[in-house]
Design a protein around this motif. Structure first.
Motif, mmCIF file in Angstrom:
data_model
loop_
_atom_site.group_PDB
_atom_site.id
_atom_site.type_symbol
_atom_site.label_atom_id
_atom_site.label_comp_id
_atom_site.label_asym_id
_atom_site.label_seq_id
_atom_site.Cartn_x
_atom_site.Cartn_y
_atom_site.Cartn_z
ATOM 1 N N UNK A 181 -4.971 -35.398 -41.348
ATOM 2 C CA UNK A 181 -4.472 -36.593 -40.449
ATOM 3 C C UNK A 181 -4.402 -37.185 -41.765
ATOM 4 N N UNK A 182 -3.053 -37.564 -42.002
ATOM 5 C CA UNK A 182 -3.300 -38.679 -42.969
ATOM 6 C C UNK A 182 -2.596 -40.015 -42.615
ATOM 7 N N UNK A 183 -3.138 -41.174 -43.137
ATOM 8 C CA UNK A 183 -1.900 -42.315 -42.729
ATOM 9 C C UNK A 183 -2.264 -43.468 -43.786
ATOM 10 N N UNK A 184 -1.227 -44.332 -43.200
ATOM 11 C CA UNK A 184 -1.235 -45.302 -44.172
ATOM 12 C C UNK A 184 -2.860 -45.964 -44.822
ATOM 13 N N UNK A 185 -2.758 -46.366 -45.995
ATOM 14 C CA UNK A 185 -4.086 -46.350 -46.718
ATOM 15 C C UNK A 185 -4.698 -47.737 -46.326
ATOM 16 N N UNK A 186 -3.615 -48.878 -46.026
ATOM 17 C CA UNK A 186 -4.055 -49.789 -46.058
ATOM 18 C C UNK A 186 -4.847 -49.917 -44.259
ATOM 19 N N UNK A 187 -3.892 -49.969 -43.414
ATOM 20 C CA UNK A 187 -3.678 -49.593 -41.785
ATOM 21 C C UNK A 187 -4.914 -48.712 -41.818
ATOM 22 N N UNK A 188 -5.882 -47.675 -43.246
ATOM 23 C CA UNK A 188 -6.474 -47.144 -42.295
ATOM 24 C C UNK A 188 -7.700 -47.867 -42.922
ATOM 25 N N UNK A 189 -8.090 -48.655 -44.124
ATOM 26 C CA UNK A 189 -8.664 -49.205 -44.307
ATOM 27 C C UNK A 189 -9.155 -50.665 -43.050
ATOM 28 N N UNK A 190 -9.037 -51.133 -42.902
ATOM 29 C CA UNK A 190 -8.639 -51.806 -41.785
ATOM 30 C C UNK A 190 -8.679 -51.197 -40.619
ATOM 31 N N UNK A 191 -8.793 -49.948 -40.646
ATOM 32 C CA UNK A 191 -9.747 -49.542 -39.160
ATOM 33 C C UNK A 191 -10.789 -48.502 -39.451
ATOM 34 N N UNK A 192 -11.494 -49.371 -40.677
ATOM 35 C CA UNK A 192 -13.498 -48.707 -40.316
ATOM 36 C C UNK A 192 -14.140 -50.270 -39.718
ATOM 37 N N UNK A 193 -14.865 -49.605 -39.521
ATOM 38 C CA UNK A 193 -15.584 -50.948 -39.186
ATOM 39 C C UNK A 193 -17.465 -50.625 -39.696
ATOM 40 N N UNK A 194 -17.378 -52.544 -40.118
ATOM 41 C CA UNK A 194 -18.770 -52.242 -41.064
ATOM 42 C C UNK A 194 -19.555 -52.564 -39.433
ATOM 43 N N UNK A 195 -20.574 -51.914 -39.186
ATOM 44 C CA UNK A 195 -21.358 -52.652 -37.377
ATOM 45 C C UNK A 195 -22.631 -53.416 -37.916
ATOM 46 N N UNK A 196 -22.296 -54.327 -37.121
ATOM 47 C CA UNK A 196 -23.117 -55.357 -37.540
ATOM 48 C C UNK A 196 -24.140 -55.830 -36.562
ATOM 49 N N UNK A 197 -25.664 -56.072 -36.678
ATOM 50 C CA UNK A 197 -26.153 -55.935 -36.436
ATOM 51 C C UNK A 197 -26.886 -54.571 -35.008
ATOM 52 N N UNK A 198 -27.092 -53.621 -36.110
ATOM 53 C CA UNK A 198 -27.010 -52.169 -35.001
ATOM 54 C C UNK A 198 -28.044 -52.515 -34.006
ATOM 55 N N UNK A 199 -29.244 -52.587 -34.814
ATOM 56 C CA UNK A 199 -29.840 -52.820 -33.412
ATOM 57 C C UNK A 199 -30.601 -53.796 -33.399
ATOM 58 N N UNK A 200 -30.450 -54.484 -31.913
ATOM 59 C CA UNK A 200 -30.874 -56.102 -32.265
ATOM 60 C C UNK A 200 -31.519 -55.998 -31.967
ATOM 61 N N UNK A 201 -32.388 -57.020 -32.089
ATOM 62 C CA UNK A 201 -33.914 -58.238 -31.648
ATOM 63 C C UNK A 201 -33.721 -57.880 -30.211
ATOM 64 N N UNK A 202 -35.212 -56.722 -29.177
ATOM 65 C CA UNK A 202 -34.739 -57.317 -28.596
ATOM 66 C C UNK A 202 -36.108 -58.335 -27.995
ATOM 67 N N UNK A 203 -35.708 -59.639 -27.411
ATOM 68 C CA UNK A 203 -36.618 -60.739 -26.674
ATOM 69 C C UNK A 203 -36.932 -60.641 -25.945
#
Ligand code: ADP
Ligand code: TPW
Ligand code: MG
Length: 576
Positions: A181-203
């Protein structure tokens, strides 16, 4: 940089596609190694991933690739990635995904799949199977991505599910059509997610800490049990401080060996049955009260009443087998830090009466074992061979140790001391055979350290073909096959006198070392502890892929190693 791979000349826009979006999403999240087997529909994906700098390791069987991914997850706290083809490849990888879930290791099984439209109408597509439905009961979460613009979110969900809370296996279903499947490269880049704090501390809740400390204070004979969850948590300094500040004897579960050295003065590994029986308060840190701890009750735990404190990230684990009087729910780093804080500087250490009794028992048991480990019998027995390997690990505490088998497992666990965290990786919660070569490969790849594998001859056979993989990638792996001609022992006979050998018996006098030679590795046949020592030392020094066929007396082992009691008994056969 996201990979832009073509320009649509009609509209002059930069394009990307499913292939590249998956690669970019993996890289964005630091998932830089893939363990798998190529084929339709993922062959080109593997090539492109390699071209984009991802390490793509091809195996001979998906199960071994999956085990590699699972232990990569354990060693790194990032999900290990396994990549398989549809239906049969997926199913081969599924055992490992279930294994990851059972052992609380973060892993993502990414599998290509056939066309949804055809699968759902059951029209007989190439390798047709409703993979998502089949994966679901065996993993922590399962997702399917149908549109290229959802790849970023799909991978983000998979990563979070794998590593947050109690880690586990996640299935990610990628139908063949998605890749192209093809999509606009810029939109594709924006659709990616860098996961922040994937395993949060559980106090942990402050009340739970106070409750636990009150119970601990009341103890006369306290015990700490460290499980592989504690090793996984990488809170090594805090765990050490807790053990040492409290002065409590500790018992490491198999893969927690080395979290504190087995030679630590408080280690009760060699006094296991005594501490289980005699303790009055037991604090579990990242260890479940499952079969490996006799469910927290019965003969192994003796008659003395017990109180359990349990530290675990999974609230549902509490009271799973017996009452937990002080549940502490949170991540181990946070929980142990809070306990230490609550203990302060004036905490009264465990009594010398108790710790002295444990030390005495431990030293007696160690002394009893010592002479057996020095024998130079040929053919070898387990003790003679393991005595040698024990010294080799003592001299090389940074090496990774992989271990599977029955007698080969149980005796190695007891005899080979570990000195550093997360160095021992083995059959885990299921007592599964077949993890061996996959674990060796991931251990070498993820840690860069030399690997010593101590393998029963049966255990080795489950993943033995991966010696080619080890040679192909020239990994510093030394495999010692404890060759006793069979499962548990090589001495069983067929009671009918017929031509088939007994079900537990293999070809006598096999030469597993020659398998390694077939692929350019080093093969050695070792018939005595002295020969074994020389060969292993040479392999560990050279880093060359090596397989040593260690000739063990076929009569040396016992049925099921240490767990023969779990075999059901027939009243009828006993009568005879
Ligand atoms: P072992 O086999 O060594 O006894 P188990 O696999 O039975 O260990 O238990 C591991 C436990 O550790 C699981 O219950 C899991 O929920 C828990 N665990 C894993 N990671 C963490 C963490 N970071 N914090 C707290 N508990 C954890
Ligand atoms: C996936 C059952 C437990 S231990 C073992 C088997 C087949 C092999 C023991 O023989 P080995 O060791 O390795 O030669 P030794 O030293 O005692 O002779 N299938 C799976 N997992 C398990 N646990 C089994 C079968 C089993
Ligand atoms: Mg054997």
């Amino acid at each position: 940089m996201s990979a832009v791979h073509s320009i649509d000349t009609s509209t002059e826009q930069d394009l990307t596609d499913g292939f590249h979006l998956i690669i970019d999403a993996l890289k964005l999240n630091g998932l830089n190694t893939i363990y798998g087997v190529p084929g339709i529909p993922i062959t080109d994906f593997g090539r492109m991933a390699q071209a984009e700098g991802i390490r793509v390791l091809s195996f001979r069987h998906e199960q071994a690739a999956g085990y590699a991914a699972s232990i990569a997850g354990y060693l790194t706290k990032k999900p290990g990635v396994c990549l398989t083809v549809s239906a049969p490849g997926f199913l081969n990888g599924l055992t490992a995904l279930a294994h990851a879930t059972t052992n609380c290791f973060p892993m993502i099984l990414i599998s290509g799949s056939s066309e949804r439209e055809i699968v759902d109408l059951q029209q007989g597509d190439y390798e047709e199977m409703d993979q998502l439905a089949i994966a679901k009961p065996l993993c922590k979460a399962a997702f399917r991505v149908l549109h290229a613009q959802d790849i970023g979110i799909g991978l983000a969900r998979a990563i979070r599910a794998a590593v947050s809370g109690r880690p586990g296996g996640v299935y990610l279903d990628l139908p063949a059509k998605l890749f192209g499947q093809v999509m606009n490269a810029e939109a594709g880049k924006k659709s990616l997610v860098k996961v922040i704090d994937a395993a949060p501390a559980q106090i942990p809740a402050p009340d739970s800490i106070k409750r636990a400390l009150d119970v601990l204070k009341s103890a006369k004979k306290p015990l700490i049990i460290l499980g592989k969850g504690a090793a996984y948590a990488q809170a090594d300094e805090a765990v050490k401080a807790l053990v040492e500040t409290s002065g409590i004897p500790f018992l490491p579960m198999s893969m927690a060996k080395g979290l504190l050295p087995d030679t630590h003065p408080q280690c009760a590994g060699a006094a296991r049955s005594t501490v289980l029986k005699d303790s009055d308060v037991v604090m579990l840190i990242g260890a479940r009260l499952n079969w490996l701890l006799s469910h927290g009750k019965g003969k192994a735990w003796g008659d003395a009443p017990k109180k359990f404190i349990q530290i675990d990230i999974e609230p549902k684990e509490m009271d799973s087998n017996v009452e937990i009087v002080a549940p502490v729910v949170g991540d181990i780093g946070s929980c142990v830090a809070a306990l230490l804080d609550g203990m302060g500087k004036s905490w009264t250490k465990a009594s010398a009466d108790w710790t002295g009794a444990v030390t005495k028992k431990r030293d007696e048991n160690v002394a009893k074992m010592a002479p057996k480990l020095m024998n130079n019998n040929s053919p070898m027995d387990y003790h003679g061979a393991l005595g040698v390997l024990r010294t080799i690990i003592a001299e090389r505490p940074d090496a990774m140790l992989v271990n599977e088998g029955a007698n080969t497992l149980d005796l190695a666990r007891g005899i080979v001391d570990m000195y550093k965290p997360r160095k021992r990786i083995d059959v885990g919660t299921w007592g599964i055979m077949g993890i061996g070569m996959g674990y060796c490969i991931a251990a070498a790849v993820e840690t860069g350290k030399p690997v010593l594998a101590i393998e029963g001859d049966s255990a080795f056979g489950f993943s033995g073909m991966e010696v080619e993989t080890i040679c192909r990638y020239n990994l510093p792996v030394c495999i010692v096959v404890f060759n006793n001609d069979g499962i548990y022992r090589g001495t069983d006979v067929n009671p009918t006198g017929g031509p088939d050998v007994a079900p537990t018996v293999f070809v006598k006098g096999s030469r597993y070392d020659m398998m390694m030679q077939a692929f350019g590795g080093v093969g050695v046949n070792a018939t005595s502890p002295d020969e074994l020592k020389r060969a292993v030392n040479e392999a560990m020094d050279s880093g060359k892929p090596t397989l040593i066929n260690a000739v063990i007396d076929p009569a040396a082992g016992s049925e099921s190693g240490r767990i023969g009691n779990l075999n059901p008994q027939s009243v009828l056969s006993k009568k005879k």
